[in-house]
Design an enzyme around this catalytic site. Structure first.
Site, short mmCIF file in Angstrom:
data_model
loop_
_atom_site.label_atom_id
_atom_site.label_comp_id
_atom_site.label_asym_id
_atom_site.label_seq_id
_atom_site.Cartn_x
_atom_site.Cartn_y
_atom_site.Cartn_z
N SER A 175 0.82 -1.20 0.00
CA SER A 175 0.00 0.00 0.00
C SER A 175 0.86 1.26 0.00
CB SER A 175 -0.96 -0.04 1.19
OG SER A 175 -1.91 0.98 1.09
N ASP A 222 -0.95 1.31 -4.69
CA ASP A 222 -1.93 0.33 -5.16
C ASP A 222 -3.27 0.97 -5.48
OD1 ASP A 222 -2.56 0.85 -2.53
OD2 ASP A 222 -2.94 -1.22 -1.97
N ASP A 225 -2.21 6.38 -3.91
CA ASP A 225 -1.04 5.66 -3.39
C ASP A 225 -0.66 4.54 -4.37
OD1 ASP A 225 -3.22 4.03 -2.84
OD2 ASP A 225 -2.51 3.41 -0.88
N ASP A 277 -5.72 2.47 -3.88
CA ASP A 277 -6.99 2.36 -3.15
C ASP A 277 -7.26 3.62 -2.34
OD1 ASP A 277 -5.03 1.91 -1.21
OD2 ASP A 277 -5.94 0.09 -0.41
#
Length: 575
Positions: A145, A306, A304, A308
Protein backbone atom coordinates in the site's frame (compact mmCIF):
# COMPACT_ATOMS: atom_id res chain seq x y z
CA UNK A 1 10.41 -17.55 21.43
CA UNK A 2 12.57 -18.40 18.42
CA UNK A 3 16.31 -18.72 19.06
CA UNK A 4 17.19 -16.13 16.44
CA UNK A 5 20.90 -16.96 16.26
CA UNK A 6 20.18 -20.65 15.65
CA UNK A 7 17.63 -19.79 12.97
CA UNK A 8 20.10 -17.36 11.37
CA UNK A 9 22.77 -20.08 11.20
CA UNK A 10 20.26 -22.51 9.67
CA UNK A 11 19.42 -20.04 6.89
CA UNK A 12 23.14 -19.51 6.26
CA UNK A 13 23.95 -23.23 6.07
CA UNK A 14 20.89 -25.24 4.95
CA UNK A 15 20.38 -26.41 1.37
CA UNK A 16 16.77 -25.12 1.63
CA UNK A 17 18.01 -21.58 0.95
CA UNK A 18 19.63 -20.28 -2.22
CA UNK A 19 23.07 -18.71 -2.55
CA UNK A 20 21.76 -15.13 -2.95
CA UNK A 21 19.92 -15.44 0.38
CA UNK A 22 23.03 -16.81 2.12
CA UNK A 23 25.22 -14.04 0.66
CA UNK A 24 22.82 -11.37 1.93
CA UNK A 25 22.79 -12.91 5.42
CA UNK A 26 26.55 -13.33 5.66
CA UNK A 27 26.91 -9.57 5.16
CA UNK A 28 25.22 -9.02 8.55
CA UNK A 29 27.14 -11.72 10.48
CA UNK A 30 28.64 -9.12 12.86
CA UNK A 31 25.41 -7.16 13.42
CA UNK A 32 23.53 -9.04 16.13
CA UNK A 33 20.79 -6.39 16.39
CA UNK A 34 20.00 -6.79 12.68
CA UNK A 35 20.12 -10.60 12.95
CA UNK A 36 17.70 -10.43 15.89
CA UNK A 37 15.27 -8.17 14.00
CA UNK A 38 15.27 -10.49 10.98
CA UNK A 39 14.88 -13.73 12.95
CA UNK A 40 13.27 -13.05 16.36
CA UNK A 41 9.88 -14.10 14.95
CA UNK A 42 8.17 -15.28 11.78
CA UNK A 43 6.62 -12.59 9.64
CA UNK A 44 3.07 -13.00 10.82
CA UNK A 45 0.30 -13.82 8.38
CA UNK A 46 -2.32 -11.61 10.00
CA UNK A 47 -5.86 -10.62 9.15
CA UNK A 48 -4.59 -8.42 6.30
CA UNK A 49 -2.12 -11.05 5.05
CA UNK A 50 1.62 -10.32 5.12
CA UNK A 51 3.43 -7.01 5.30
CA UNK A 52 7.08 -6.46 6.08
CA UNK A 53 10.51 -5.22 5.05
CA UNK A 54 11.93 -6.97 1.96
CA UNK A 55 14.96 -9.13 2.69
CA UNK A 56 16.24 -12.48 3.90
CA UNK A 57 14.99 -13.84 7.22
CA UNK A 58 11.88 -15.21 8.90
CA UNK A 59 10.66 -11.70 9.78
CA UNK A 60 11.02 -10.37 6.23
CA UNK A 61 9.16 -10.41 2.92
CA UNK A 62 11.00 -12.88 0.67
CA UNK A 63 10.25 -15.85 -1.59
CA UNK A 64 10.30 -18.22 1.39
CA UNK A 65 7.79 -16.33 3.55
CA UNK A 66 5.61 -15.63 0.49
CA UNK A 67 5.88 -19.31 -0.43
CA UNK A 68 4.70 -20.46 3.00
CA UNK A 69 1.76 -18.05 2.93
CA UNK A 70 0.73 -19.24 -0.54
CA UNK A 71 1.04 -22.93 0.32
CA UNK A 72 -1.09 -22.38 3.43
CA UNK A 73 -3.72 -20.55 1.36
CA UNK A 74 -3.61 -23.32 -1.25
CA UNK A 75 -4.21 -25.94 1.45
CA UNK A 76 -7.24 -23.96 2.63
CA UNK A 77 -8.68 -23.58 -0.89
CA UNK A 78 -8.26 -27.31 -1.54
CA UNK A 79 -10.03 -28.07 1.71
CA UNK A 80 -12.92 -25.87 0.55
CA UNK A 81 -13.00 -27.71 -2.79
CA UNK A 82 -13.12 -24.44 -4.77
CA UNK A 83 -9.81 -24.76 -6.64
CA UNK A 84 -11.50 -24.87 -10.08
CA UNK A 85 -12.97 -21.37 -9.60
CA UNK A 86 -9.44 -19.99 -9.60
CA UNK A 87 -7.58 -17.12 -7.95
CA UNK A 88 -7.05 -13.63 -9.44
CA UNK A 89 -3.63 -12.08 -8.76
CA UNK A 90 -2.41 -8.52 -9.19
CA UNK A 91 0.57 -6.51 -8.01
CA UNK A 92 1.81 -2.95 -7.68
CA UNK A 93 5.07 -1.21 -8.56
CA UNK A 94 7.00 -2.19 -5.43
CA UNK A 95 10.35 -3.95 -5.44
CA UNK A 96 9.83 -7.72 -5.94
CA UNK A 97 6.06 -7.33 -6.55
CA UNK A 98 6.21 -8.85 -10.03
CA UNK A 99 8.42 -11.73 -8.85
CA UNK A 100 6.24 -12.49 -5.82
CA UNK A 101 3.07 -12.45 -7.97
CA UNK A 102 4.49 -14.96 -10.46
CA UNK A 103 5.79 -17.17 -7.63
CA UNK A 104 2.36 -17.04 -5.97
CA UNK A 105 0.59 -18.05 -9.18
CA UNK A 106 2.91 -21.00 -9.79
CA UNK A 107 2.65 -22.35 -6.22
CA UNK A 108 -1.14 -22.27 -6.53
CA UNK A 109 -0.85 -23.97 -9.94
CA UNK A 110 1.42 -26.65 -8.44
CA UNK A 111 -1.47 -27.39 -6.07
CA UNK A 112 -3.90 -27.76 -8.98
CA UNK A 113 -5.46 -24.31 -8.47
CA UNK A 114 -6.23 -22.19 -11.54
CA UNK A 115 -4.87 -18.62 -11.52
CA UNK A 116 -5.59 -15.40 -13.43
CA UNK A 117 -2.50 -13.18 -13.22
CA UNK A 118 -2.66 -9.64 -14.57
CA UNK A 119 -0.20 -9.14 -17.44
CA UNK A 120 1.20 -6.09 -15.68
CA UNK A 121 0.62 -4.09 -12.52
CA UNK A 122 -2.97 -3.08 -11.75
CA UNK A 123 -4.76 -1.28 -8.87
CA UNK A 124 -6.25 -3.04 -5.83
CA UNK A 125 -9.84 -2.05 -6.75
CA UNK A 126 -9.49 -3.63 -10.19
CA UNK A 127 -8.34 -6.86 -8.52
CA UNK A 128 -11.40 -6.79 -6.23
CA UNK A 129 -13.57 -6.18 -9.30
CA UNK A 130 -11.87 -9.03 -11.22
CA UNK A 131 -12.47 -11.53 -8.40
CA UNK A 132 -16.21 -10.83 -8.66
CA UNK A 133 -16.25 -10.59 -12.47
CA UNK A 134 -14.46 -13.95 -12.93
CA UNK A 135 -16.32 -15.61 -10.04
CA UNK A 136 -12.99 -16.58 -8.46
CA UNK A 137 -12.70 -18.27 -5.08
CA UNK A 138 -10.03 -15.77 -3.96
CA UNK A 139 -7.77 -12.89 -4.95
CA UNK A 140 -4.24 -11.90 -4.00
CA UNK A 141 -2.66 -8.45 -4.24
CA UNK A 142 1.09 -8.06 -3.85
CA UNK A 143 1.44 -4.61 -2.30
CA UNK A 144 2.48 -2.75 0.82
CA UNK A 145 0.00 0.00 0.00
CA UNK A 146 1.45 3.36 1.11
CA UNK A 147 4.37 2.04 3.22
CA UNK A 148 7.95 3.27 2.61
CA UNK A 149 9.94 1.68 -0.28
CA UNK A 150 11.64 -1.03 1.80
CA UNK A 151 8.27 -2.76 2.44
CA UNK A 152 6.14 -5.18 0.47
CA UNK A 153 3.06 -7.19 1.34
CA UNK A 154 0.49 -9.81 0.40
CA UNK A 155 -3.26 -9.19 0.75
CA UNK A 156 -5.84 -11.98 0.45
CA UNK A 157 -9.40 -11.50 -0.82
CA UNK A 158 -12.29 -13.97 -0.85
CA UNK A 159 -14.98 -14.66 -3.46
CA UNK A 160 -17.04 -11.52 -2.74
CA UNK A 161 -14.01 -9.36 -3.61
CA UNK A 162 -13.46 -8.29 0.01
CA UNK A 163 -10.37 -8.94 2.10
CA UNK A 164 -10.78 -12.03 4.27
CA UNK A 165 -12.68 -11.57 7.54
CA UNK A 166 -13.41 -13.66 10.64
CA UNK A 167 -13.72 -16.63 10.85
CA UNK A 168 -12.17 -17.31 7.43
CA UNK A 169 -9.07 -15.21 8.15
CA UNK A 170 -8.35 -17.23 11.31
CA UNK A 171 -8.77 -20.53 9.42
CA UNK A 172 -6.36 -19.39 6.68
CA UNK A 173 -3.86 -18.07 9.25
CA UNK A 174 -3.89 -21.49 10.93
CA UNK A 175 -3.27 -23.22 7.59
CA UNK A 176 -0.28 -20.93 6.97
CA UNK A 177 1.12 -21.60 10.45
CA UNK A 178 0.80 -25.34 9.84
CA UNK A 179 3.25 -25.13 6.95
CA UNK A 180 6.25 -25.89 9.15
CA UNK A 181 8.88 -26.50 6.50
CA UNK A 182 9.77 -24.70 3.29
CA UNK A 183 10.10 -28.11 1.61
CA UNK A 184 6.27 -28.41 1.84
CA UNK A 185 5.90 -25.61 -0.74
CA UNK A 186 4.91 -27.24 -4.05
CA UNK A 187 6.52 -26.26 -7.35
CA UNK A 188 5.66 -26.36 -11.04
CA UNK A 189 7.22 -24.74 -14.11
CA UNK A 190 5.32 -21.98 -15.88
CA UNK A 191 5.35 -24.05 -19.09
CA UNK A 192 3.71 -27.03 -17.39
CA UNK A 193 1.16 -24.81 -15.64
CA UNK A 194 0.18 -23.22 -18.98
CA UNK A 195 -0.03 -26.65 -20.62
CA UNK A 196 -2.42 -27.83 -17.90
CA UNK A 197 -4.62 -24.76 -18.33
CA UNK A 198 -3.86 -23.59 -14.79
CA UNK A 199 -1.87 -20.41 -15.56
CA UNK A 200 -3.97 -17.68 -17.24
CA UNK A 201 -3.11 -14.07 -18.06
CA UNK A 202 -5.50 -11.11 -17.67
CA UNK A 203 -5.03 -8.29 -20.16
CA UNK A 204 -6.77 -5.06 -21.11
CA UNK A 205 -10.17 -6.76 -21.46
CA UNK A 206 -10.54 -6.54 -17.67
CA UNK A 207 -9.58 -2.82 -17.79
CA UNK A 208 -12.35 -2.29 -20.35
CA UNK A 209 -14.98 -3.93 -18.13
CA UNK A 210 -13.80 -2.11 -15.00
CA UNK A 211 -13.72 1.30 -16.72
CA UNK A 212 -17.15 0.75 -18.30
CA UNK A 213 -18.57 -0.15 -14.86
CA UNK A 214 -17.17 3.06 -13.34
CA UNK A 215 -18.42 5.23 -16.20
CA UNK A 216 -21.94 3.90 -15.61
CA UNK A 217 -21.77 5.32 -12.05
CA UNK A 218 -21.45 8.93 -13.28
CA UNK A 219 -24.64 10.70 -12.21
CA UNK A 220 -24.42 13.82 -14.41
CA UNK A 221 -22.59 12.79 -17.61
CA UNK A 222 -23.79 15.80 -19.63
CA UNK A 223 -22.54 18.28 -17.04
CA UNK A 224 -19.17 16.48 -16.89
CA UNK A 225 -18.80 16.66 -20.67
CA UNK A 226 -19.72 20.35 -20.70
CA UNK A 227 -17.67 21.51 -17.71
CA UNK A 228 -14.90 19.04 -18.56
CA UNK A 229 -13.85 21.41 -21.33
CA UNK A 230 -12.63 23.96 -18.78
CA UNK A 231 -11.97 22.14 -15.45
CA UNK A 232 -8.24 21.45 -15.07
CA UNK A 233 -7.06 18.40 -13.14
CA UNK A 234 -3.54 17.53 -12.01
CA UNK A 235 -3.06 13.88 -11.09
CA UNK A 236 -0.15 11.83 -9.77
CA UNK A 237 -0.02 8.05 -9.30
CA UNK A 238 3.09 8.52 -7.08
CA UNK A 239 5.03 5.97 -9.17
CA UNK A 240 2.27 3.38 -8.60
CA UNK A 241 -0.57 1.62 -10.43
CA UNK A 242 -3.11 4.45 -10.68
CA UNK A 243 -2.35 5.71 -14.14
CA UNK A 244 -2.90 2.29 -15.70
CA UNK A 245 -6.53 3.47 -15.79
CA UNK A 246 -7.02 7.02 -14.40
CA UNK A 247 -5.99 9.15 -17.39
CA UNK A 248 -8.00 7.00 -19.80
CA UNK A 249 -11.07 7.00 -17.50
CA UNK A 250 -11.10 10.78 -17.03
CA UNK A 251 -10.74 11.42 -20.74
CA UNK A 252 -13.54 8.98 -21.57
CA UNK A 253 -16.01 10.70 -19.22
CA UNK A 254 -15.16 14.09 -20.77
CA UNK A 255 -12.29 15.70 -18.83
CA UNK A 256 -10.20 17.41 -21.53
CA UNK A 257 -7.52 19.00 -19.35
CA UNK A 258 -5.85 16.23 -17.35
CA UNK A 259 -2.19 16.76 -16.45
CA UNK A 260 -0.29 13.75 -15.07
CA UNK A 261 2.84 14.69 -13.12
CA UNK A 262 5.58 13.57 -15.58
CA UNK A 263 8.24 12.81 -12.93
CA UNK A 264 5.83 10.45 -11.10
CA UNK A 265 4.01 8.94 -14.05
CA UNK A 266 6.13 5.80 -14.46
CA UNK A 267 5.88 2.93 -11.94
CA UNK A 268 8.99 2.74 -9.76
CA UNK A 269 9.28 0.82 -6.49
CA UNK A 270 12.09 3.08 -5.28
CA UNK A 271 9.66 6.03 -5.28
CA UNK A 272 12.54 8.37 -6.20
CA UNK A 273 10.62 11.67 -5.91
CA UNK A 274 8.94 11.04 -2.53
CA UNK A 275 10.16 9.85 0.88
CA UNK A 276 6.81 8.27 1.60
CA UNK A 277 4.36 7.42 -1.25
CA UNK A 278 1.29 8.29 0.78
CA UNK A 279 -1.40 10.77 -0.32
CA UNK A 280 -2.09 11.41 3.40
CA UNK A 281 1.34 13.11 3.51
CA UNK A 282 1.31 16.69 2.19
CA UNK A 283 4.97 16.31 1.14
CA UNK A 284 3.91 13.75 -1.47
CA UNK A 285 2.09 16.58 -3.32
CA UNK A 286 5.13 18.80 -3.84
CA UNK A 287 5.54 18.14 -7.58
CA UNK A 288 1.79 17.95 -8.19
CA UNK A 289 1.18 21.34 -6.55
CA UNK A 290 4.05 22.87 -8.52
CA UNK A 291 2.45 21.65 -11.76
CA UNK A 292 -0.98 22.80 -10.56
CA UNK A 293 0.27 26.38 -10.09
CA UNK A 294 1.90 26.25 -13.51
CA UNK A 295 -1.29 25.17 -15.34
CA UNK A 296 -3.74 26.90 -12.94
CA UNK A 297 -5.45 23.61 -12.02
CA UNK A 298 -8.76 23.46 -10.16
CA UNK A 299 -8.14 20.09 -8.49
CA UNK A 300 -4.96 18.21 -7.52
CA UNK A 301 -5.25 14.47 -6.92
CA UNK A 302 -2.87 11.71 -5.81
CA UNK A 303 -3.34 7.97 -5.37
CA UNK A 304 -1.04 5.66 -3.39
CA UNK A 305 0.95 2.85 -5.09
CA UNK A 306 -1.93 0.33 -5.16
CA UNK A 307 -4.47 3.11 -5.88
CA UNK A 308 -6.99 2.36 -3.15
CA UNK A 309 -6.40 5.70 -1.39
CA UNK A 310 -6.93 9.21 -2.73
CA UNK A 311 -5.54 12.52 -1.48
CA UNK A 312 -6.79 15.90 -2.73
CA UNK A 313 -6.04 19.60 -2.82
CA UNK A 314 -8.61 21.98 -4.34
CA UNK A 315 -8.18 25.60 -5.33
CA UNK A 316 -9.90 28.29 -3.31
CA UNK A 317 -10.72 30.82 -6.02
CA UNK A 318 -11.07 33.60 -3.45
CA UNK A 319 -7.45 33.35 -2.24
CA UNK A 320 -5.82 31.38 -5.07
CA UNK A 321 -4.48 28.91 -2.47
CA UNK A 322 -4.67 25.14 -2.82
CA UNK A 323 -6.55 23.80 0.20
CA UNK A 324 -5.85 20.36 1.57
CA UNK A 325 -8.57 17.82 2.40
CA UNK A 326 -8.36 15.09 5.00
CA UNK A 327 -9.68 11.62 4.15
CA UNK A 328 -12.88 12.47 6.02
CA UNK A 329 -13.36 15.68 4.07
CA UNK A 330 -12.81 14.28 0.58
CA UNK A 331 -14.92 11.15 1.18
CA UNK A 332 -17.81 13.06 2.73
CA UNK A 333 -17.72 15.66 -0.03
CA UNK A 334 -18.18 12.75 -2.48
CA UNK A 335 -20.90 11.29 -0.23
CA UNK A 336 -22.86 14.56 0.00
CA UNK A 337 -22.60 15.08 -3.76
CA UNK A 338 -23.64 11.58 -4.77
CA UNK A 339 -26.38 11.12 -2.16
CA UNK A 340 -27.94 14.54 -2.83
CA UNK A 341 -27.91 13.88 -6.59
CA UNK A 342 -29.38 10.38 -6.15
CA UNK A 343 -32.16 11.89 -4.05
CA UNK A 344 -32.86 14.62 -6.62
CA UNK A 345 -33.01 12.02 -9.40
CA UNK A 346 -35.28 9.72 -7.37
CA UNK A 347 -32.76 6.85 -7.32
CA UNK A 348 -31.76 6.96 -3.65
CA UNK A 349 -32.93 3.65 -2.11
CA UNK A 350 -35.55 4.03 0.63
CA UNK A 351 -33.62 1.48 2.69
CA UNK A 352 -30.18 2.80 1.83
CA UNK A 353 -27.13 2.55 4.07
CA UNK A 354 -23.91 4.46 4.59
CA UNK A 355 -21.06 2.53 6.24
CA UNK A 356 -18.29 4.23 8.20
CA UNK A 357 -15.71 3.26 10.83
CA UNK A 358 -15.32 4.00 14.53
CA UNK A 359 -12.37 6.34 13.87
CA UNK A 360 -14.05 8.31 11.07
CA UNK A 361 -15.89 11.62 11.28
CA UNK A 362 -19.23 11.98 13.07
CA UNK A 363 -20.22 14.08 10.04
CA UNK A 364 -21.01 10.73 8.35
CA UNK A 365 -23.81 10.19 10.88
CA UNK A 366 -25.12 13.72 10.34
CA UNK A 367 -25.30 13.17 6.55
CA UNK A 368 -26.95 9.76 7.06
CA UNK A 369 -29.59 11.28 9.34
CA UNK A 370 -30.32 14.11 6.90
CA UNK A 371 -30.98 11.72 4.00
CA UNK A 372 -32.69 9.02 6.12
CA UNK A 373 -29.95 6.46 5.53
CA UNK A 374 -29.07 3.74 8.03
CA UNK A 375 -25.52 4.42 9.29
CA UNK A 376 -23.45 1.34 10.14
CA UNK A 377 -20.27 1.86 12.16
CA UNK A 378 -17.55 -0.81 11.91
CA UNK A 379 -13.97 -1.35 13.02
CA UNK A 380 -11.08 0.10 11.03
CA UNK A 381 -10.32 -1.76 7.81
CA UNK A 382 -12.36 -1.69 4.62
CA UNK A 383 -12.90 -5.44 4.83
CA UNK A 384 -15.30 -4.70 7.71
CA UNK A 385 -17.29 -2.42 5.40
CA UNK A 386 -17.27 -5.23 2.81
CA UNK A 387 -18.57 -7.65 5.43
CA UNK A 388 -21.60 -5.43 6.16
CA UNK A 389 -22.34 -5.09 2.43
CA UNK A 390 -22.28 -8.89 2.07
CA UNK A 391 -24.39 -9.50 5.18
CA UNK A 392 -27.08 -7.03 4.09
CA UNK A 393 -26.99 -8.31 0.51
CA UNK A 394 -27.39 -11.94 1.64
CA UNK A 395 -30.30 -10.95 3.90
CA UNK A 396 -31.90 -8.75 1.22
CA UNK A 397 -31.60 -5.95 3.76
CA UNK A 398 -30.22 -2.42 3.46
CA UNK A 399 -28.95 -1.28 0.04
CA UNK A 400 -25.40 -0.01 -0.19
CA UNK A 401 -25.08 3.68 -1.07
CA UNK A 402 -21.62 4.70 0.17
CA UNK A 403 -18.84 3.52 2.46
CA UNK A 404 -15.60 5.06 3.62
CA UNK A 405 -12.86 5.13 6.21
CA UNK A 406 -10.87 8.16 7.31
CA UNK A 407 -7.63 6.73 5.89
CA UNK A 408 -8.37 8.27 2.49
CA UNK A 409 -10.49 5.43 1.11
CA UNK A 410 -14.08 5.13 -0.13
CA UNK A 411 -16.24 3.05 -2.45
CA UNK A 412 -19.03 4.64 -4.49
CA UNK A 413 -20.73 1.46 -5.76
CA UNK A 414 -21.06 -2.24 -5.03
CA UNK A 415 -19.02 -3.44 -8.06
CA UNK A 416 -16.02 -4.08 -5.76
CA UNK A 417 -15.48 -4.68 -2.05
CA UNK A 418 -12.41 -2.59 -1.28
CA UNK A 419 -11.75 1.12 -1.22
CA UNK A 420 -11.23 2.48 -4.71
CA UNK A 421 -8.99 5.48 -5.35
CA UNK A 422 -9.75 5.29 -9.08
CA UNK A 423 -13.51 5.74 -8.75
CA UNK A 424 -12.88 8.37 -6.05
CA UNK A 425 -10.79 10.36 -8.56
CA UNK A 426 -13.66 10.09 -11.04
CA UNK A 427 -16.30 11.05 -8.45
CA UNK A 428 -14.36 14.11 -7.26
CA UNK A 429 -13.81 15.27 -10.83
CA UNK A 430 -17.54 14.82 -11.50
CA UNK A 431 -18.33 16.82 -8.35
CA UNK A 432 -15.91 19.56 -9.46
CA UNK A 433 -17.73 19.77 -12.79
CA UNK A 434 -21.16 19.85 -11.14
CA UNK A 435 -20.31 22.60 -8.67
CA UNK A 436 -18.52 24.54 -11.42
CA UNK A 437 -21.81 24.53 -13.33
CA UNK A 438 -23.31 26.27 -10.25
CA UNK A 439 -20.46 28.79 -10.14
CA UNK A 440 -18.76 27.13 -7.16
CA UNK A 441 -15.48 25.33 -6.50
CA UNK A 442 -14.93 22.14 -4.51
CA UNK A 443 -13.63 24.29 -1.67
CA UNK A 444 -16.82 26.41 -1.73
CA UNK A 445 -18.80 23.17 -1.45
CA UNK A 446 -16.72 21.99 1.51
CA UNK A 447 -17.61 25.20 3.34
CA UNK A 448 -21.27 24.70 2.32
CA UNK A 449 -21.20 21.25 3.94
CA UNK A 450 -19.76 22.66 7.19
CA UNK A 451 -22.37 25.42 7.23
CA UNK A 452 -25.13 22.86 6.67
CA UNK A 453 -24.06 20.25 9.26
CA UNK A 454 -21.54 21.91 11.58
CA UNK A 455 -17.75 22.22 11.54
CA UNK A 456 -16.71 18.62 12.15
CA UNK A 457 -12.92 18.33 12.31
CA UNK A 458 -10.72 15.33 12.93
CA UNK A 459 -7.02 14.56 13.27
CA UNK A 460 -4.72 11.74 14.19
CA UNK A 461 -1.28 11.25 15.70
CA UNK A 462 0.98 8.29 14.94
CA UNK A 463 3.73 7.42 17.41
CA UNK A 464 6.29 5.24 15.62
CA UNK A 465 8.03 2.63 17.80
CA UNK A 466 10.04 0.13 15.73
CA UNK A 467 11.57 -3.27 16.55
CA UNK A 468 11.20 -5.58 19.55
CA UNK A 469 11.43 -2.76 22.09
CA UNK A 470 8.88 -0.69 20.18
CA UNK A 471 6.34 -3.53 20.07
CA UNK A 472 6.70 -3.93 23.85
CA UNK A 473 6.24 -0.20 24.45
CA UNK A 474 3.08 -0.15 22.33
CA UNK A 475 1.70 -3.08 24.31
CA UNK A 476 2.51 -1.33 27.62
CA UNK A 477 0.84 1.89 26.43
CA UNK A 478 -2.37 0.02 25.59
CA UNK A 479 -2.31 -1.80 28.95
CA UNK A 480 -1.85 1.47 30.85
CA UNK A 481 -4.74 3.08 28.97
CA UNK A 482 -6.98 0.11 29.79
CA UNK A 483 -6.10 0.15 33.47
CA UNK A 484 -6.19 3.94 34.00
CA UNK A 485 -9.54 5.22 32.86
CA UNK A 486 -9.69 9.06 32.75
CA UNK A 487 -12.91 10.85 33.71
CA UNK A 488 -11.87 13.82 31.60
CA UNK A 489 -9.64 14.34 28.54
CA UNK A 490 -8.68 17.97 28.08
CA UNK A 491 -11.80 20.13 28.37
CA UNK A 492 -14.16 17.23 27.82
CA UNK A 493 -15.86 14.83 30.19
CA UNK A 494 -15.65 11.18 29.15
CA UNK A 495 -19.25 10.02 28.67
CA UNK A 496 -18.60 6.45 27.51
CA UNK A 497 -15.54 4.21 27.39
CA UNK A 498 -15.34 1.23 24.98
CA UNK A 499 -12.72 -1.52 25.13
CA UNK A 500 -13.41 -3.45 21.94
CA UNK A 501 -10.87 -6.16 22.74
CA UNK A 502 -12.77 -7.03 25.94
CA UNK A 503 -16.22 -6.31 24.38
CA UNK A 504 -16.76 -3.87 27.23
CA UNK A 505 -18.64 -0.56 27.31
CA UNK A 506 -18.91 1.59 30.43
CA UNK A 507 -21.25 4.54 30.81
CA UNK A 508 -19.08 6.88 32.88
CA UNK A 509 -22.07 8.80 34.26
CA UNK A 510 -24.24 5.87 35.41
CA UNK A 511 -21.59 3.16 35.74
CA UNK A 512 -23.72 0.87 33.56
CA UNK A 513 -21.73 -1.80 31.68
CA UNK A 514 -22.72 -3.30 28.30
CA UNK A 515 -21.21 -4.90 25.17
CA UNK A 516 -19.76 -3.23 22.07
CA UNK A 517 -21.34 -5.63 19.56
CA UNK A 518 -18.11 -5.39 17.53
CA UNK A 519 -15.60 -8.16 16.71
CA UNK A 520 -12.64 -8.46 19.10
CA UNK A 521 -9.96 -5.86 18.27
CA UNK A 522 -7.31 -3.94 20.19
CA UNK A 523 -9.19 -0.62 20.16
CA UNK A 524 -10.02 1.82 22.97
CA UNK A 525 -12.70 4.45 22.28
CA UNK A 526 -13.71 7.47 24.38
CA UNK A 527 -17.01 9.19 23.64
CA UNK A 528 -16.73 12.76 24.97
CA UNK A 529 -19.25 15.52 25.53
CA UNK A 530 -20.14 18.09 22.84
CA UNK A 531 -20.04 15.55 19.96
CA UNK A 532 -16.33 14.96 20.53
CA UNK A 533 -14.44 11.66 20.71
CA UNK A 534 -11.03 10.04 20.67
CA UNK A 535 -9.67 6.57 20.04
CA UNK A 536 -6.41 4.63 20.45
CA UNK A 537 -5.22 1.51 18.62
CA UNK A 538 -1.96 -0.07 17.43
CA UNK A 539 -1.55 -0.09 13.65
CA UNK A 540 -2.20 -3.49 12.10
CA UNK A 541 0.40 -2.99 9.38
CA UNK A 542 3.10 -0.65 10.74
CA UNK A 543 5.08 -0.27 14.00
CA UNK A 544 2.86 2.54 15.31
CA UNK A 545 0.34 3.36 17.97
CA UNK A 546 -2.35 5.57 16.45
CA UNK A 547 -4.45 8.20 18.20
CA UNK A 548 -7.60 9.54 16.56
CA UNK A 549 -9.77 12.44 17.68
CA UNK A 550 -12.71 14.50 16.45
CA UNK A 551 -14.77 17.52 17.51
CA UNK A 552 -17.66 19.67 16.28
CA UNK A 553 -17.23 23.44 16.19
CA UNK A 554 -19.43 26.39 15.32
CA UNK A 555 -16.87 27.94 12.95
CA UNK A 556 -13.55 27.08 11.28
CA UNK A 557 -11.58 28.92 13.97
CA UNK A 558 -13.56 27.39 16.83
CA UNK A 559 -13.17 23.87 15.38
CA UNK A 560 -9.42 24.23 14.79
CA UNK A 561 -8.84 25.49 18.34
CA UNK A 562 -10.90 22.71 19.92
CA UNK A 563 -9.19 20.06 17.82
CA UNK A 564 -5.68 21.26 18.69
CA UNK A 565 -6.52 21.32 22.41
CA UNK A 566 -7.98 17.80 22.29
CA UNK A 567 -5.00 16.48 20.34
CA UNK A 568 -2.53 17.81 22.90
CA UNK A 569 -4.62 16.42 25.76
CA UNK A 570 -4.83 12.98 24.15
CA UNK A 571 -1.08 12.74 23.51
CA UNK A 572 -0.48 13.65 27.16
CA UNK A 573 -2.84 10.87 28.32
CA UNK A 574 -1.17 8.20 26.17
CA UNK A 575 2.43 9.12 26.99
Amino acid sequence: MVNYLEEYRRWCESDEFDEDTKRELLQIKDDEKEIEDRFYKELEFGTAGLRGVIGAGTNRMNKYTVGKATQGLANYILEQGTQDKGVAISYDSRIMSKEFSLQTALILNANGIKTFLFENLRPVPELSFAVRELNCTAGIMITASHNPPKYNGYKVYWDDGSQIVTPRDVDIINKVRNVKDYSEIKKISKEEAIQKGLFNVLGTEMDDKYIETLKNLVLNPEIVREQGKKIKVVYTPLHGTGNTVVERLLKEIGLQNVYVVPEQMEPDGNFPTVDYPNPEDKNAFKLALSLAKEVDADVVLATDPDADRLGIFAKDSKTGDYMTYTGNMSALLIAEYRISQMKDKGILPENGMLITTVVSSNLAKAISDYYNLRCFEVLTGFKNIGAVIKKQEDANGYKYVFGYEESYGCLIGDYARDKDGISAVMALCEAACYYSSKGETLWDQMINIYEKYGYYKEDQVSIVLEGVDGAEKIQNMMTNMRNTLPKQIGDYKVLTFKDVDRDYVKNMETGEVSNTGLPKSNVLYYELEDNSWCCVRPSGTEPKIKLYMGIKGVSEEDANRKLQDLKEAMVAVVK
